[in-house]
Design an enzyme around this catalytic site. Structure first.
Site, short mmCIF file in Angstrom:
data_model
loop_
_atom_site.label_atom_id
_atom_site.label_comp_id
_atom_site.label_asym_id
_atom_site.label_seq_id
_atom_site.Cartn_x
_atom_site.Cartn_y
_atom_site.Cartn_z
N HIS A 46 -4.81 17.01 1.92
CA HIS A 46 -4.35 16.15 0.83
C HIS A 46 -4.69 16.82 -0.49
CE1 HIS A 46 -4.74 13.45 4.26
NE2 HIS A 46 -3.84 12.68 3.66
N LYS A 73 -0.31 18.04 8.84
CA LYS A 73 0.13 17.11 7.81
C LYS A 73 -0.31 17.61 6.44
CE LYS A 73 -2.03 13.19 6.92
NZ LYS A 73 -2.60 11.85 7.10
N ARG A 116 9.16 10.11 1.51
CA ARG A 116 8.88 9.21 2.63
C ARG A 116 10.17 8.65 3.22
NH1 ARG A 116 3.37 8.02 2.44
NH2 ARG A 116 2.38 8.73 0.53
N SER A 135 -2.71 3.09 1.27
CA SER A 135 -3.84 4.02 1.39
C SER A 135 -3.62 5.28 0.56
CB SER A 135 -4.08 4.38 2.87
OG SER A 135 -2.94 5.03 3.40
N GLN A 139 3.08 4.86 -1.35
CA GLN A 139 3.45 4.30 -0.05
C GLN A 139 4.31 3.06 -0.26
OE1 GLN A 139 0.03 3.49 2.37
NE2 GLN A 139 -0.02 5.55 3.19
#
Length: 159
Positions: A46, A73, A116, A135, A139
């Site tokens: 991240h 990821k 997304r 989170s 999102q």
């Protein structure tokens, strides 16, 4: 590492997410330990400060893959629309040229929320929606995301 090991040994989990570059000395052994306990591993990275150059993002994804992760990821923070395009282009190239495991990518923030929605068309294996509290920035609420994806899928089938 100890918390992960304890959780894995319970036999109650199937998948664990390990932040791959938090402590690089432990990551390969943490992945091996998870596999010994029949737990699959998502190695993640991240970057909450920005979107690295494409070559750096590819390098990170490949490094996580080489460490033995079952899925890799990458989540980055876009500052411009071009950053979003860079992430999507990285996702496409990773899948076309380097991927040996499923790849998951996303841009965070409101601007990044587009990744997304359309990420799967560039090769991102999964997306995330929030159930109550997000989170990560950008999102989309899970019910809304499901509706959006249903519309996108329906319309792309027509082409």
């Amino acid at each position: 590492a100890e918390l992960n090991k304890t959780a894995e040994e319970t036999g109650c989990i199937d998948l664990i997410d390990i932040e791959a570059f938090l402590c690089t000395a432990f990551t390969p052994s943490m992945i091996s330990e998870a596999h010994r306990n029949q737990v699959k591993v998502i190695a993640s990275n991240h970057d909450f400060t920005g979107t690295p150059p494409k070559s750096e993002m590819l390098s990170r994804l490949c490094q996580m893959q080489e460490q033995g992760a079952d899925m890799v990821k990458l989540a980055v923070m876009p500052k411009t629309t071009r950053d979003l395009l860079t992430l999507l282009d990285t996702t496409l190239e990773m899948n076309e040229k380097h991927a040996k495991v499923p790849v998951v990518t996303m841009s965070m923030s409101e601007l990044g929320s587009l990744s997304r929605i359309c990420g799967e068309y560039f090769g991102s294996a999964i997306t995330f929606g929030s159930v109550q509290k997000a989170s990560a920035p950008g999102q989309i609420e899970a019910g809304e995301l499901a509706q959006i994806l249903k519309i996108v899928h329906r319309n792309l089938q027509k082409t």
